[in-house]
Design a protein around this motif. Structure first.
Motif, PDB file in Angstrom:
ATOM      1  N   GLU A  40     -61.066  50.155 -49.576  1.00 18.79           N
ATOM      2  CA  GLU A  40     -62.480  49.827 -49.747  1.00 18.79           C
ATOM      3  C   GLU A  40     -63.219  50.994 -50.426  1.00 18.79           C
ATOM      4  O   GLU A  40     -64.043  50.794 -51.319  1.00 18.79           O
ATOM      5  CB  GLU A  40     -63.064  49.568 -48.353  1.00 18.79           C
ATOM      6  CG  GLU A  40     -64.492  49.118 -48.364  1.00 18.79           C
ATOM      7  CD  GLU A  40     -65.099  49.162 -46.957  1.00 18.79           C
ATOM      8  OE1 GLU A  40     -64.353  49.138 -45.959  1.00 18.79           O
ATOM      9  OE2 GLU A  40     -66.324  49.224 -46.882  1.00 18.79           O
ATOM     10  N   SER A 217     -68.212  40.199 -39.047  1.00 17.94           N
ATOM     11  CA  SER A 217     -69.180  40.465 -40.118  1.00 17.94           C
ATOM     12  C   SER A 217     -68.628  41.473 -41.138  1.00 17.94           C
ATOM     13  O   SER A 217     -69.219  41.684 -42.187  1.00 17.94           O
ATOM     14  CB  SER A 217     -70.497  40.972 -39.541  1.00 17.94           C
ATOM     15  OG  SER A 217     -70.281  42.216 -38.932  1.00 17.94           O
ATOM     16  N   ARG A 218     -67.467  42.087 -40.823  1.00 14.63           N
ATOM     17  CA  ARG A 218     -66.859  43.029 -41.778  1.00 14.63           C
ATOM     18  C   ARG A 218     -66.161  42.306 -42.926  1.00 14.63           C
ATOM     19  O   ARG A 218     -65.648  42.957 -43.832  1.00 14.63           O
ATOM     20  CB  ARG A 218     -65.836  43.936 -41.070  1.00 14.63           C
ATOM     21  CG  ARG A 218     -66.456  44.882 -40.067  1.00 14.63           C
ATOM     22  CD  ARG A 218     -65.370  45.722 -39.415  1.00 14.63           C
ATOM     23  NE  ARG A 218     -64.929  46.806 -40.263  1.00 14.63           N
ATOM     24  CZ  ARG A 218     -65.373  48.042 -40.194  1.00 14.63           C
ATOM     25  NH1 ARG A 218     -66.264  48.360 -39.311  1.00 14.63           N
ATOM     26  NH2 ARG A 218     -64.919  48.965 -41.011  1.00 14.63           N
ATOM     27  N   ILE A 219     -66.128  40.978 -42.882  1.00 11.36           N
ATOM     28  CA  ILE A 219     -65.334  40.238 -43.868  1.00 11.36           C
ATOM     29  C   ILE A 219     -65.748  40.579 -45.308  1.00 11.36           C
ATOM     30  O   ILE A 219     -64.885  40.740 -46.173  1.00 11.36           O
ATOM     31  CB  ILE A 219     -65.372  38.700 -43.609  1.00 11.36           C
ATOM     32  CG1 ILE A 219     -64.400  37.967 -44.527  1.00 11.36           C
ATOM     33  CG2 ILE A 219     -66.758  38.116 -43.752  1.00 11.36           C
ATOM     34  CD1 ILE A 219     -62.965  38.151 -44.199  1.00 11.36           C
ATOM     35  N   GLY A 220     -67.063  40.723 -45.518  1.00 15.30           N
ATOM     36  CA  GLY A 220     -67.548  41.037 -46.874  1.00 15.30           C
ATOM     37  C   GLY A 220     -66.916  42.320 -47.381  1.00 15.30           C
ATOM     38  O   GLY A 220     -66.402  42.406 -48.494  1.00 15.30           O
ATOM     39  N   ARG A 221     -66.932  43.346 -46.514  1.00 13.84           N
ATOM     40  CA  ARG A 221     -66.356  44.647 -46.876  1.00 13.84           C
ATOM     41  C   ARG A 221     -64.859  44.511 -47.097  1.00 13.84           C
ATOM     42  O   ARG A 221     -64.282  45.124 -47.990  1.00 13.84           O
ATOM     43  CB  ARG A 221     -66.610  45.654 -45.749  1.00 13.84           C
ATOM     44  CG  ARG A 221     -68.053  46.032 -45.623  1.00 13.84           C
ATOM     45  CD  ARG A 221     -68.267  46.931 -44.429  1.00 13.84           C
ATOM     46  NE  ARG A 221     -67.430  48.113 -44.462  1.00 13.84           N
ATOM     47  CZ  ARG A 221     -67.497  49.080 -43.564  1.00 13.84           C
ATOM     48  NH1 ARG A 221     -68.368  49.008 -42.578  1.00 13.84           N
ATOM     49  NH2 ARG A 221     -66.708  50.114 -43.652  1.00 13.84           N
ATOM     50  N   MET A 223     -63.120  42.066 -48.092  1.00 17.41           N
ATOM     51  CA  MET A 223     -62.694  41.346 -49.290  1.00 17.41           C
ATOM     52  C   MET A 223     -62.386  42.331 -50.417  1.00 17.41           C
ATOM     53  O   MET A 223     -61.804  41.968 -51.427  1.00 17.41           O
ATOM     54  CB  MET A 223     -63.770  40.348 -49.738  1.00 17.41           C
ATOM     55  CG  MET A 223     -63.851  39.123 -48.842  1.00 17.41           C
ATOM     56  SD  MET A 223     -62.247  38.410 -48.468  1.00 17.41           S
ATOM     57  CE  MET A 223     -61.888  37.660 -50.044  1.00 17.41           C
ATOM     58  N   LYS A 224     -62.771  43.574 -50.215  1.00 12.81           N
ATOM     59  CA  LYS A 224     -62.445  44.600 -51.222  1.00 12.81           C
ATOM     60  C   LYS A 224     -60.951  44.878 -51.248  1.00 12.81           C
ATOM     61  O   LYS A 224     -60.434  45.380 -52.246  1.00 12.81           O
ATOM     62  CB  LYS A 224     -63.214  45.894 -50.922  1.00 12.81           C
ATOM     63  CG  LYS A 224     -64.697  45.783 -51.210  1.00 12.81           C
ATOM     64  CD  LYS A 224     -65.187  47.030 -51.942  1.00 12.81           C
ATOM     65  CE  LYS A 224     -66.501  46.818 -52.675  1.00 12.81           C
ATOM     66  NZ  LYS A 224     -67.664  46.956 -51.837  1.00 12.81           N
TER      67      LYS A 224
END
Ligand code: UDP
Length: 240
Positions: A40, A217-221, A223-224
């Motif tokens: 990330e 909620s860490r899913i967005g991060r 996806m990196k």
């Protein structure tokens, strides 16, 4: 020589070598700082030149994520292995305790560093906790002064990436600490607020999965990570 993974240079060393180097840096005039990038952060560095400069400017750049190990392997420049930030911190504290060195804990929400200090003091009886400060401050000056006046040999800087790397690069010298280590969410773990993944997950390099399950909620991060692997594959394609 460092191993280049998408513009970030990683030191090709084992955990034992990294800890020994950390102790060596602490015994020579500073400032020195350590970065522990995962995929990330490599992705952030691709888009933020200041972050890249701060990470690559570290005296030690440790491959924190299993994704970095895969990436280096795909690029045919394998690294010796993963050196997690938290494992490095634990190794360092064990050695610091033996020689009565002192440590400042900076970061996390108010109250967390105090709890972490209590736990670490119990776990590493010879270690001196020189002071603590939370990570939600507006001005650097008072924080720098707190570290300087504590006389700490080392400081764990846990403000999240790339904030912590930029902070260490800019303010490391003024703190007077010989070694600063950027450690993301480690104080949350040392305080007991956040549980580290069970050992089986750690062994398999699946700590990220455990963190995701605990905190969707860490899913967005996260996806990196696939994006990182796509970029590595693209880079591999360019190699002769
Ligand atoms: N944090 C902080 N100041 C800030 C932003 C974040 O002290 O301005 C702390 C946050 O409370 C957490 C840590 O930095 O303890 C970042 O944790 P995260 O798990 O996001 O970091 P990672 O290990 O994934 O880099």
């Amino acid at each position: 020589m460092r191993i280049n993974v998408l513009g970030v240079g990683f030191d090709n060393i084992t955990m034992d070598q990294a800890v020994a180097e950390g102790i060596r840096l602490m015994s020579t005039e500073g400032p020195h700082y350590v970065a522990t990038p995962n995929p990330e952060i490599v992705e952030i560095c691709r888009e933020d030149p200041e972050a890249r400069e701060a990470v690559n400017g570290a005296d030690l750049v440790l491959a924190d994520g299993i994704g970095v190990i895969y990436g280096a392997k795909m690029l045919k420049t394998p690294l010796k292995g993963r050196v997690t930030g938290i494992g490095f911190a634990q190794g360092l504290m064990a050695r610091m305790a033996e020689s009565g060195k002192s440590l400042f804990l900076l970061g996390a929400r108010p109250g967390v560093a105090e709890k972490a200090a209590e736990n670490l003091q119990r776990q590493y009886p010879g270690l001196k906790i020189a002071g603590v400060h939370d990570g939600y401050f507006q001005e650097d000056g008072p924080v720098i002064e707190a570290i300087r006046s504590s006389g700490a040999d080392a400081a764990f800087v846990c403000l999240g990436a790339p904030k912590q790397e930029k902070w260490m690069r800019k303010n490391g010298a003024a703190t007077g600490a010989r070694l600063l280590v950027g450690l993301g969410g480690c104080l949350d773990v040392f305080s007991g607020e956040v549980q580290r993944a069970p050992e089986a997950f750690q062994r398999l390099g699946l700590e990220w999965l455990h963190r995701l399950a605990k905190n969707p909620s860490r899913i967005g991060r996260m996806m990196k990570l696939p994006l990182f692997l796509v970029h590595v594959a693209g880079e591999k394609g360019k190699k002769p």
